[in-house]
Design a protein around this motif. Structure first.
Motif, mmCIF file in Angstrom:
data_model
loop_
_atom_site.group_PDB
_atom_site.id
_atom_site.type_symbol
_atom_site.label_atom_id
_atom_site.label_comp_id
_atom_site.label_asym_id
_atom_site.label_seq_id
_atom_site.Cartn_x
_atom_site.Cartn_y
_atom_site.Cartn_z
ATOM 1 N N ASP A 1 2.475 5.433 -5.414
ATOM 2 C CA ASP A 1 3.244 5.107 -4.097
ATOM 3 C C ASP A 1 3.347 3.874 -3.748
ATOM 4 O O ASP A 1 4.179 2.911 -3.513
ATOM 5 N N ALA A 2 1.872 3.390 -4.126
ATOM 6 C CA ALA A 2 1.896 1.497 -3.909
ATOM 7 C C ALA A 2 3.114 0.629 -4.383
ATOM 8 O O ALA A 2 3.155 -0.055 -3.958
ATOM 9 N N THR B 1 6.439 1.549 -3.862
ATOM 10 C CA THR B 1 6.528 -0.105 -2.732
ATOM 11 C C THR B 1 6.754 -1.545 -2.814
ATOM 12 O O THR B 1 7.916 -1.770 -2.095
ATOM 13 N N THR C 1 0.541 -1.247 0.454
ATOM 14 C CA THR C 1 0.550 -0.361 0.047
ATOM 15 C C THR C 1 0.898 0.882 -0.150
ATOM 16 O O THR C 1 2.467 1.426 0.597
ATOM 17 N N GLY C 2 0.073 2.200 -0.636
ATOM 18 C CA GLY C 2 1.020 3.826 -0.509
ATOM 19 C C GLY C 2 0.057 4.494 0.086
ATOM 20 O O GLY C 2 -1.328 4.535 -0.188
ATOM 21 N N SER C 3 0.038 6.395 -0.167
ATOM 22 C CA SER C 3 -0.869 7.296 -0.232
ATOM 23 C C SER C 3 -1.323 7.529 -1.530
ATOM 24 O O SER C 3 -1.865 7.881 -1.421
ATOM 25 N N SER C 4 -0.351 7.263 -2.217
ATOM 26 C CA SER C 4 -1.504 7.157 -3.718
ATOM 27 C C SER C 4 -0.290 5.783 -4.794
ATOM 28 O O SER C 4 -0.303 4.543 -4.182
ATOM 29 N N ASP C 5 -1.699 5.702 -5.594
ATOM 30 C CA ASP C 5 -1.435 4.205 -6.440
ATOM 31 C C ASP C 5 0.391 4.391 -6.651
ATOM 32 O O ASP C 5 0.565 3.489 -6.784
#
Length: 529
Positions: A85-86, A89, A79-83
């Motif tokens: 970013d996810a 990660t 997961t992340g703060s945005s697509d």
């Protein structure tokens, strides 16, 4: 057909004809092999992209044999703060499974930020435009040169908004958006981040306007307001000829980005034609902030510099994953491109060493120089296609490195389209004609194969200033045969309390974006069909 491979942090782009969108990978649409993995069909669009990221890596990632199974890795769990970013990660995690036997750590181990990928990244398409020679920014970069409040202009692209407003390398920035004094003091820690560092990153990287007060070398100050703008990149920031004495003439060129060959060639040709006409005896190529880019441009620059005797001999080889070299990377059938009226996929290429051996071709360049030495100025921001160029030339001529340890990226990639994103993960390693590569720790002057002078950057002077420390070392070597500087100049340099090499590199990467120090982009015209 032509495939473009990248070597850049900075070596990086979508390059062949039109960009096709990747088919989302499912158990019935995964290129014919998901290695026994069974991602479920019911999933969100983002879940399917996460699946694609991992399934592509299983076949084309340079260290793919170290990856776990789909079920063990669980791509959809990231997961992340945005697509985006996810997805990054996920990529960061994926790159931590390989082990470099020389260090006992992953090949993509990133010292300033363990757990993050040193090379691999996902992008929304902006990298493609920049490497093809179009940028939309301020056109300059800032850099701290000591631990107090001394921020300087690192470089300026010709024709950019910063250039139009009169910024020059070496100018001191005394105010940013009204912030002065201790508010601009470097406060980076191990990761290069702090309140003031983050302020600079936001003002420079995350804004469309910036207000600056600058001080010139003569002490005069002026205020400017810059707005981001689109301009065509001239990667040759400076070129000149300097008389070093003793009948020696030194050509000096700042080459700041391995943009596409079509973009870079006219600027390189102009500089080297001037060097030839001026009868230079030695050459200084300043790559201190060059994060890389297109391999074909690195080949062209290597041919411009190499002696005539190299024509037809091996320059370097690409070494792909065994899966790709054996023709088993079937997932690449999903990467469709067009060349005129012909449609093909990245599966259609020959990935063997025999099919990917690059030769020197002096007939491709307008001039041949007769050089005693070539000096490369390097720092921690020198990466990928820059390092490739250096490695190409070490076996065939006298090469000297001046500066600090380079970034260390002997691997490269071509872009993989996944939905609206482009994924860049290493698929190959390059080796020169002597079989040397593997410089994952970077190239350090005065160490091993890398002769030269270990010395810190001097951003207080403009490019090509004979008193700038790194250039002055080269000039002194040409004139006197050694890197010794006059004591007065050494004392002057010692008065600058510079950042450590790691601090300088990490701040540069944070401010300008790590993706620009990660690319090396491949070109090959030999297809299987």
């Amino acid at each position: 057909m032509k495939k473009i491979f990248y070597l850049s942090f900075v070596v990086v782009t979508v390059v062949v004809a039109s960009c096709s969108k990747d088919k989302k990978i499912t158990p019935t649409n995964n290129g014919g092999n998901n290695n026994g993995n069974n991602p479920t069909v019911t999933a969100s669009a983002l879940d399917l992209i996460k699946d694609s990221v991992f399934l592509y890596a299983q076949q084309v990632y340079y260290w793919n044999t170290s990856l776990p199974t789909y079920d063990a890795f669980k791509p959809r769990s990231f997961t992340g703060s945005s697509d985006i970013d996810a997805l990054q990660t996920e990529i960061d995690a994926m790159t931590q499974y390989s082990t470099n036997p020389e260090t006992g750590k992953p090949y993509e181990y990133y010292t300033p930020a363990p757990g993050y990928a040193k090379y691999s990244f996902i992008d929304d398409g902006s990298v493609s435009g920049e490497l093809n020679g179009v940028k939309g920014d301020f056109g300059f970069a800032p850099v701290w040169i000591d631990n107090n409040t001394d921020i300087r202009v690192k470089y300026v692209y010709p024709g950019s908004p910063a250039d139009v407003k009169g910024l020059k390398r070496g100018y001191q920035i005394t105010a940013i958006n009204g912030r002065t004094g201790s508010g601009l003091k470097y406060d980076g820690g191990a990761g290069g981040s702090g309140t003031n560092v983050n302020f600079l990153i936001n003002a420079y990287s995350n804004s469309s306007t910036i207000n600056l007060t600058l001080k010139k070398p003569d002490g005069n100050t002026f205020d400017v307001t810059l707005s981001t703008g689109t301009y065509t990149v001239n990667p040759v920031l400076t070129s000149k000829i300097v008389d070093a004495g003793n009948n020696k003439k030194v050509g000096y060129i700042v080459f700041n980005s391995f943009t596409s060959k079509a973009n870079a060639k006219p600027y390189l040709d102009a500089a080297f034609n001037s060097f030839s006409a001026g009868g230079i005896t030695d050459l200084v190529v300043d790559l201190r902030y060059n994060g890389g880019g297109f391999v074909e441009t690195a080949q062209y620059l290597s041919n411009l510099i190499a002696p005539a005797s190299t024509n037809g001999s091996t320059m370097f080889t690409y070494n792909f994953t065994k899966t790709m070299a054996d023709g088993k990377a079937t997932i690449l059938k999903n990467q469709l491109r067009k060349d005129g009226n012909q449609t093909y996929s990245y599966f259609d290429f020959d990935y063997t060493i025999a099919g990917n051996t690059v030769k020197f071709s002096k007939t491709d360049v307008p001039v041949t120089l007769n050089l005693n030495h070539v000096f490369f100025i390097v720092t921690g921001s020198t990466a990928s296609a820059s390092e490739l160029t250096i490695n190409n030339l070490i076996p065939v001529m006298d090469v000297q490195l001046i500066g600090t340890t380079s970034y260390g990226k002997p691997v490269g990639f071509f872009d993989i389209d996944i939905n609206k994103y482009q994924m860049y993960i290493p698929q190959f390693e390059t080796k020169n004609s002597a079989g040397n590569g593997g410089y994952y720790a970077g190239m350090t002057p005065e160490k091993g194969l890398y002769r030269g002078k270990l010395a810190g950057d001097d951003a207080s002077k403009d490019f090509g200033d004979p008193t700038e420390s790194l250039f002055s070392y080269a000039l002194n070597f040409v004139k006197n045969g050694n890197f010794s500087l006059p004591q007065q100049q050494i004392q002057s340099l010692s008065r600058l309390q510079k950042l450590s090499i790691d601090q300088s590199r990490e701040v540069g990467l944070q401010v300008e974006g790590k993706k620009y120090f990660r690319g090396m982009i491949y070109n090959n015209t030999k297809a299987k069909k």
